[in-house]
Design an enzyme around this catalytic site. Sequence first.
Site, PDB file in Angstrom:
ATOM      1  CG  ASP A   8      -1.769   1.234   1.324  1.00  0.00           C
ATOM      2  OD1 ASP A   8      -2.210   1.721   0.273  1.00  0.00           O
ATOM      3  OD2 ASP A   8      -2.007   1.729   2.448  1.00  0.00           O
ATOM      4  CD  GLU A  69      -5.831   0.379  -2.465  1.00  0.00           C
ATOM      5  OE1 GLU A  69      -5.512  -0.263  -1.455  1.00  0.00           O
ATOM      6  OE2 GLU A  69      -6.486   1.428  -2.417  1.00  0.00           O
ATOM      7  CG  ASP A 142      -0.450   3.248   6.321  1.00  0.00           C
ATOM      8  OD1 ASP A 142      -0.791   3.956   5.368  1.00  0.00           O
ATOM      9  OD2 ASP A 142      -0.423   3.666   7.494  1.00  0.00           O
TER      10      ASP A 142
END
Lengths: 175, 175
Positions: A8, A69, A142
């Site tokens: 991430d 992502e 996170d």
Amino acid sequence: MIRILGIDPGSQRTGIGVIDVAADGRCAYVHCEALKLLDAEDFPSRLGLLCEGLERVLDDWQPTHVAIETVFMDKSATSALKLGHARGAALATVVRRKIGISEYAPRVIKQSLVGRGAADKTQVQHMVRLLLNLADMKLQADAADALAVALTHAHMSATAGRTGLAVHQLRRRGA
Amino acid sequence: MIRILGIDPGSQRTGIGVIDVAADGRCAYVHCEALKLLDAEDFPSRLGLLCEGLERVLDDWQPTHVAIETVFMDKSATSALKLGHARGAALATVVRRKIGISEYAPRVIKQSLVGRGAADKTQVQHMVRLLLNLADMKLQADAADALAVALTHAHMSATAGRTGLAVHQLRRRGA
């Protein structure tokens, strides 16, 4: 068994999550952390810290695949630029090791974990805890998001296996 | 003598320019090229090509300093994100080699080379040719822009030397 590293990326903190996926599709927690980048002297040094941290994780945990992502584009150009720097540094570090990368849109991750593309972040984090038996573990947001994208790749690969779709086709979904 | 590597990052092509600066401030052309990234299979692979090309240039020409253009933010979030990826991959590659990086805004580069912050790109390229005696050389636009930011760093360092300003202070100008 495959080992998936979820990332991430962020220019202040980058979440890292590692899971193992057994042949029967069951996922097990391996490692997670958040790389803290704000202590760096300047912005380029933050990217240096990100790459160093990521290389350490790649060395230590030897993932066979990386999932990351895609960027949800409701952002301003300024924040897109900053996030792009972090994401570019991370992708470049991974791709140079010849490890396969899959990208998943936020709504695909939510759909995969919660069953609803509009789920909120706390639901996603709840499902990460549930699926990986992390009920009692302190989990940074996170790091949880990084585990979520790794779990999404595990689910999508399993689905791809059953339907005969190649994983690289899945990469295009929701891109 | 210092050797400056200028970088004009882009996700389709990244310009590279190397110059030498003598003790008396005179600049000499060393090398330039444009890394072509569009042949890569996918976007992460483009960033991999960028880093590989940049590492080759760093190995071959051993610059003592790197100069890179900051992003002029008239861009959409989508193009800022793409440019951010390329710039992040480039910065991470350089900073990990512990080479100093200076960043210059486009208007600072124009001011430094043409004497006017609103100069157009062809004027900047004209001055690059003039200052480096490249009249007869075929010069790609991206490579010329990379030479321009390298020349800007040479000029700014010389000015900093005369006025006693530290280079890291100059980095903040126009950031």
